[in-house]
Design an enzyme around this catalytic site. Structure first.
Site, PDB file in Angstrom:
ATOM      1  CG  ASN A 268      -8.880  35.128  -8.924  1.00  0.00           C
ATOM      2  OD1 ASN A 268      -7.818  35.099  -8.553  1.00  0.00           O
ATOM      3  ND2 ASN A 268      -9.675  34.795  -9.009  1.00  0.00           N
TER       4      ASN A 268
ATOM      5  CG  ASP B 208     -15.384  36.404  -2.537  1.00  0.00           C
ATOM      6  OD1 ASP B 208     -15.026  35.192  -2.170  1.00  0.00           O
ATOM      7  OD2 ASP B 208     -15.695  37.924  -2.898  1.00  0.00           O
TER       8      ASP B 208
ATOM      9  CE  LYS C 289     -18.893  35.776 -29.306  1.00  0.00           C
ATOM     10  NZ  LYS C 289     -17.751  35.867 -30.055  1.00  0.00           N
TER      11      LYS C 289
ATOM     12  N   PRO D 112     -20.175  28.536  -2.722  1.00  0.00           N
ATOM     13  CG  PRO D 112     -19.072  26.569  -3.014  1.00  0.00           C
ATOM     14  CD  PRO D 112     -19.504  27.612  -3.539  1.00  0.00           C
ATOM     15  CG  ASP D 113     -16.371  30.592   3.544  1.00  0.00           C
ATOM     16  OD1 ASP D 113     -14.780  30.033   3.250  1.00  0.00           O
ATOM     17  OD2 ASP D 113     -16.719  31.186   3.465  1.00  0.00           O
ATOM     18  CB  ILE D 114     -13.024  26.168  -0.449  1.00  0.00           C
ATOM     19  CG1 ILE D 114     -14.438  26.332  -1.236  1.00  0.00           C
ATOM     20  CG2 ILE D 114     -11.924  24.799  -0.252  1.00  0.00           C
ATOM     21  CD1 ILE D 114     -13.446  26.009  -3.270  1.00  0.00           C
TER      22      ILE D 114
ATOM     23  CG  PHE E 246      -2.400  32.290   1.907  1.00  0.00           C
ATOM     24  CD1 PHE E 246      -1.553  32.861   1.399  1.00  0.00           C
ATOM     25  CD2 PHE E 246      -1.994  31.419   2.292  1.00  0.00           C
ATOM     26  CE1 PHE E 246       0.048  32.546   1.676  1.00  0.00           C
ATOM     27  CE2 PHE E 246      -1.298  30.786   2.485  1.00  0.00           C
ATOM     28  CZ  PHE E 246      -0.062  31.328   2.358  1.00  0.00           C
TER      29      PHE E 246
ATOM     30  CE  LYS F 164     -10.606  33.990   3.864  1.00  0.00           C
ATOM     31  NZ  LYS F 164      -9.171  34.763   3.117  1.00  0.00           N
TER      32      LYS F 164
ATOM     33  CE  LYS G 196     -13.830  33.213   5.302  1.00  0.00           C
ATOM     34  NZ  LYS G 196     -13.013  32.727   3.158  1.00  0.00           N
TER      35      LYS G 196
END
Length: 430
Positions: free
Chosen positions: A233, A303, A313, A329-331, A347, A361, A365
């Site tokens: 990203n 995600d 390749k 995994p959701d850290i 954030f 969120k 979380k």
């Protein structure tokens, strides 16, 4: 296909303090030709430059080139008979305000990480009290090799700062990460290094976060598809790095878990480089296991990742390509459930329904605080030097949201530290 990682914004180099001495180590690699330009750019910015060349570097560029550009003799021998008492390495080690190794080959990185002192450059690095900044340059597959990454982590653990290489076409014909940044980019990082240094390092740590250990995640993650491609990203890491500086300035001990970004490590901050989401989770759990008071998650974590990473390749096979992705995994959620749970700061970068999504969120979380920005604006957020945020707190604090108007990310970072204190971070019963 991979999203491009934005390159460092490169303003024109500004004159620096002429008294600052840069000792440039040049190791073997085709990128050594860039180091000749780097010497000139550093001189233009007002730095004094001396050069150490390894034997490998001399196979690509002659010492005479660097002597002409720097106006100084080039150093190649560990025991220089022309140096006072033959101890040229000690003189160089004392002279330097910063040791910059560019390019740093995989071999040089391994020898520095092992504590070797078998040539002039490695000996000076062991003998100097000056900070050391290295800029790796190598084939993209070598850069990804776990042994190289282990050596880089060792360097970071010992306070040596690592500049993330650029991605692109390489001399060998490959395409990927491993290119030494352009000389102008490195000059900006050197200037930023001296700008970030505290005026008096002898002053004891003090401030509103004195005695706290803050762990910060920053930058993007990269999820490999094959040896040359990845999904990522646009995160630049600037907000997380600014927060690392702000927490340091507030007296905290700071550990920065950094994804692939081309930013210099802030002075006095411990940096650990990671690549994938799973790398970041492992580093986060290790940091929290060791004990931390605050965990600030600014990293833009992918995600999803490829279910299977191709060993070779992926070749063009038609008009479309189907990839199977699996959830990462959701850290943040994992650390919030940790047995040694720290004060949790999340954030959120949103494009719509900012407050609704941020509060959701925060609750989902189990965070203590969340800072949210609207990246649809275009003038803040990813790659920008500015940001604007709204901060929300867990209901148990009884606090109203705090709106931080658009400002430089360093200013926003300082305000976020104030929000931490407002939420009672100094109360151990958070």
């Amino acid at each position: 296909m991979p999203s491009a990682i934005p390159s460092v914004a490169v303003p024109s180099p500004q004159p620096s303090e002429p008294s600052k001495n840069i000792l440039l180590g040049v190791t073997g690699g085709i990128a050594a030709y860039k180091s000749a330009v780097l010497v000139r750019r550093l001189k233009d910015a007002g730095f004094a430059v001396r050069v150490i060349m390894t034997a490998g570097a001399q196979a690509f560029v002659t010492p005479l080139t660097f002597q002409a550009l720097s106006g100084e003799p080039v150093h190649t021998s560990l025991l220089d008979p022309e140096a006072e008492a033959g101890m040229g390495h000690i003189q160089l080690a004392r002279w330097a305000d910063l040791v910059l190794v560019a390019p740093a080959s995989a071999n040089a990185i391994a020898r520095i990480a092992a504590g070797a002192a078998d040539d002039l450059l490695t000996t000076v690095i062991l003998a100097t009290a000056a900070p050391v900044l290295i800029s790796p340059a190598m084939n993209q597959q070598m850069w990804q090799n776990s042994l190289v990454q282990r050596n880089l982590k060792t360097l970071s653990d010992y306070g040596i700062r690592v500049v993330e290489p650029n991605s692109g076409s390489q001399a060998c014909g490959d395409i990927g990460a491993g290119r030494m940044p352009e000389p102008e980019e490195l000059v900006v990082l050197v200037q930023q290094h001296f700008k970030d240094q505290p005026a008096d390092k002898s002053l004891p740590a003090s401030g509103i976060l004195a005695g706290k250990h803050v762990v910060i995640t920053a930058g993007p993650t990269r999820e490999a598809l094959d040896p040359v491609r990845y999904v990522s990203n646009h995160s630049s890491g600037k907000m997380g790095f600014a927060l690392a500086e702000a927490c340091r300035d507030a007296g905290a001990r700071v550990t920065l878990l950094a994804g692939p970004v081309s930013l210099a490590t802030p002075q006095g901050v411990t940096r650990i480089n990671v690549v994938s989401a799973r790398d970041l989770l492992a580093a986060s759990e290790q940091a929290v296991d060791a004990g931390c008071d605050v965990f600030i998650a600014t990293a833009a974590v992918a995600d999803y990742r490829a279910e299977h990473i191709a060993e070779q390749k992926i070749k063009k096979q038609g008009d479309s390509l189907t990839l199977t992705l699996v959830k990462n995994p959701d850290i943040v959620a994992s650390i919030a459930l940790h047995a040694k749970r720290p004060f949790m700061v999340g954030f959120a970068a949103e494009t719509q329904y900012m407050e609704e999504y941020a509060r959701g969120k925060l609750e989902r979380k189990q965070l203590d605080m969340i800072a949210c920005n609207d990246v649809s604006r275009g003038d803040i957020g990813f790659a920008s030097d500015d940001n604007a945020m709204t901060v929300f707190f867990s209901d148990r604090f009884g606090l109203e949201k705090v709106i931080l108007e658009k400002a430089n990310k360093h200013v926003i970072a300082t305000r976020l530290v104030e929000c931490l204190v407002q939420a009672g971070i100094n109360d151990q019963n958070h």
